[in-house]
Write an enzyme that holds these catalytic residues in place. Structure first.
Site, PDB file in Angstrom:
ATOM      1  N   ASP A  56       0.881  -1.162   0.000  1.00 19.08           N
ATOM      2  CA  ASP A  56       0.000   0.000   0.000  1.00 19.08           C
ATOM      3  C   ASP A  56       0.923   1.217   0.000  1.00 19.08           C
ATOM      4  O   ASP A  56       1.614   1.480   0.986  1.00 19.08           O
ATOM      5  CB  ASP A  56      -0.886  -0.011   1.245  1.00 19.08           C
ATOM      6  CG  ASP A  56      -1.773   1.226   1.370  1.00 19.08           C
ATOM      7  OD1 ASP A  56      -1.640   2.158   0.547  1.00 19.08           O
ATOM      8  OD2 ASP A  56      -2.595   1.272   2.310  1.00 19.08           O
ATOM      9  N   ASN A  83       3.205   4.235 -10.697  1.00 18.32           N
ATOM     10  CA  ASN A  83       1.980   4.070 -11.452  1.00 18.32           C
ATOM     11  C   ASN A  83       0.741   3.934 -10.567  1.00 18.32           C
ATOM     12  O   ASN A  83      -0.378   4.174 -11.020  1.00 18.32           O
ATOM     13  CB  ASN A  83       2.123   2.846 -12.359  1.00 18.32           C
ATOM     14  CG  ASN A  83       0.829   2.445 -13.012  1.00 18.32           C
ATOM     15  OD1 ASN A  83       0.347   3.104 -13.938  1.00 18.32           O
ATOM     16  ND2 ASN A  83       0.225   1.365 -12.522  1.00 18.32           N
ATOM     17  N   SER A 134       1.563  10.531 -14.594  1.00 11.19           N
ATOM     18  CA  SER A 134       0.640  11.618 -14.299  1.00 11.19           C
ATOM     19  C   SER A 134      -0.592  11.476 -15.193  1.00 11.19           C
ATOM     20  O   SER A 134      -1.128  10.370 -15.351  1.00 11.19           O
ATOM     21  CB  SER A 134       1.349  12.966 -14.500  1.00 11.19           C
ATOM     22  OG  SER A 134       0.501  14.037 -14.183  1.00 11.19           O
ATOM     23  N   TYR A 148      -8.614  14.981  -8.463  1.00  9.83           N
ATOM     24  CA  TYR A 148      -7.675  14.154  -9.224  1.00  9.83           C
ATOM     25  C   TYR A 148      -6.604  15.052  -9.843  1.00  9.83           C
ATOM     26  O   TYR A 148      -5.407  14.759  -9.743  1.00  9.83           O
ATOM     27  CB  TYR A 148      -8.438  13.390 -10.305  1.00  9.83           C
ATOM     28  CG  TYR A 148      -7.568  12.511 -11.173  1.00  9.83           C
ATOM     29  CD1 TYR A 148      -7.067  11.304 -10.691  1.00  9.83           C
ATOM     30  CD2 TYR A 148      -7.264  12.874 -12.478  1.00  9.83           C
ATOM     31  CE1 TYR A 148      -6.269  10.495 -11.487  1.00  9.83           C
ATOM     32  CE2 TYR A 148      -6.474  12.068 -13.286  1.00  9.83           C
ATOM     33  CZ  TYR A 148      -5.976  10.876 -12.788  1.00  9.83           C
ATOM     34  OH  TYR A 148      -5.188  10.080 -13.582  1.00  9.83           O
ATOM     35  N   LYS A 152      -2.425  15.298  -9.290  1.00 11.19           N
ATOM     36  CA  LYS A 152      -1.462  15.209 -10.381  1.00 11.19           C
ATOM     37  C   LYS A 152      -0.667  16.508 -10.529  1.00 11.19           C
ATOM     38  O   LYS A 152       0.518  16.473 -10.879  1.00 11.19           O
ATOM     39  CB  LYS A 152      -2.178  14.854 -11.689  1.00 11.19           C
ATOM     40  CG  LYS A 152      -2.827  13.475 -11.679  1.00 11.19           C
ATOM     41  CD  LYS A 152      -1.816  12.359 -11.424  1.00 11.19           C
ATOM     42  CE  LYS A 152      -2.447  10.986 -11.587  1.00 11.19           C
ATOM     43  NZ  LYS A 152      -1.468   9.886 -11.348  1.00 11.19           N
ATOM     44  N   THR A 183      -8.305   0.264 -19.489  1.00 11.25           N
ATOM     45  CA  THR A 183      -7.884  -0.414 -18.268  1.00 11.25           C
ATOM     46  C   THR A 183      -9.088  -0.477 -17.340  1.00 11.25           C
ATOM     47  O   THR A 183     -10.208  -0.157 -17.733  1.00 11.25           O
ATOM     48  CB  THR A 183      -6.743   0.354 -17.579  1.00 11.25           C
ATOM     49  OG1 THR A 183      -7.259   1.604 -17.087  1.00 11.25           O
ATOM     50  CG2 THR A 183      -5.603   0.630 -18.561  1.00 11.25           C
TER      51      THR A 183
END
Length: 282
Positions: A56, A83, A134, A148, A152, A183
């Protein structure tokens, strides 16, 4: 050249694609993820070249322990790919403190802890490449992805400074800003804030735009681009992945340049350097 990779969020999505590409090229990977059981088949296929690490990334001590284990197991680290992350969606007003902090803890602090943990190894080697995954959200903020983007933007600011600090030790840093890929981000990789009815019309309009304009690609294309990046003798500080995000980034940058130019007189009039006033700082 046979390299050792340390990849977070390696069990699925882009992280899985990066892991498979590295192993397929005969290289070794320390694959870190919350759940590593999905990597069992790869372990059976590639043996000791794949080290799986339950991790984690929000746990700083666990990150340092995982990096130490990977470095001891392989003897070095060459490419580090931050990632791990998820996407919390919602209007800025809708975010709870808990969800806002969770977004930053994973996407920003997780990458920070990994970067800090690997730097002593890379500095000692006087080589290595840290790749920060990013997003176009790290270049511009968009409705429903404000937190979000905040995570970033923070990642990119930290990484730009890190690049300047690490360069003298022979360590490269690249910020990769991918476009859309098929994904699990849109399924299990997203968490939504509780919607406020006041934003229903805007939310409906955004959903329509997304349905009409969303074009995603297969993850192996991102993995191929990443290999081109790390094979470069002169890797860039930033790399966009995809035509859509390339065009958006150019438009956002040009809009900023246009705005700065339009307000140049006001900006310059706000500065008139003088010596420190008498008694300043006393």
């Amino acid at each position: 050249m046979t390299r050792v990779w340390f990849i977070t969020g390696a069990s699925k999505g882009l992280g899985r694609a990066f892991t498979e590409a590295a192993l397929g090229a005969g290289e070794s990977v320390a694959a870190a993820a919350r759940t590593v059981s999905t990597l069992d088949q790869l372990r059976a296929e590639h043996g000791d070249r794949l080290l799986t690490l339950p991790l984690d990334v929000t746990d700083r001590a666990a990150v340092h322990a995982a990096v130490a284990k990977a470095s001891e197991h392989f003897g070095c680290l060459d490419v580090v790919v931050n990632n791990a992350g998820f996407m919390a969606t919602g209007m800025v007003e809708e975010f709870t403190e808990e969800l806002a902090r969770a977004q930053l803890e994973t996407n920003f602090f997780g990458a920070l802890w990994v970067s800090q943990a690997v730097l002593p190894v890379l500095r000692a080697q006087r080589s290595g490449h840290i790749v920060q995954i990013s997003s176009i959200g790290g270049i511009g903020g968009f409705p429903q992805s404000g937190l979000y983007s905040a995570s970033k933007f923070a990642l990119e600011g930290m990484s730009e400074a890190l690049a300047g600090e690490a360069a003298s030790f022979g360590v490269n840093v690249t910020i990769v800003e991918p476009g859309g890929y098929w994904t699990d981000l849109y399924t299990t990789g997203m968490v939504a804030a509780e919607p406020n009815e006041a934003y229903a019309p805007l939310r409906a309009e955004l959903a329509k735009q997304f349905a009409e304009g969303s074009v995603d690609s297969l993850p192996h294309l991102a993995a191929r681009a990443l290999r081109t990046l790390v094979d470069s003798d002169n890797p860039p500080l930033r790399l966009l992945l995809g035509s859509a995000v390339y065009d958006i980034a150019r438009e956002l940058t040009q809009a900023r340049l246009d705005t700065w130019a339009a307000w140049e007189d006001t900006s310059r009039a706000a500065e008139d350097a003088v010596a420190a006033p008498a008694g300043y700082g006393e």
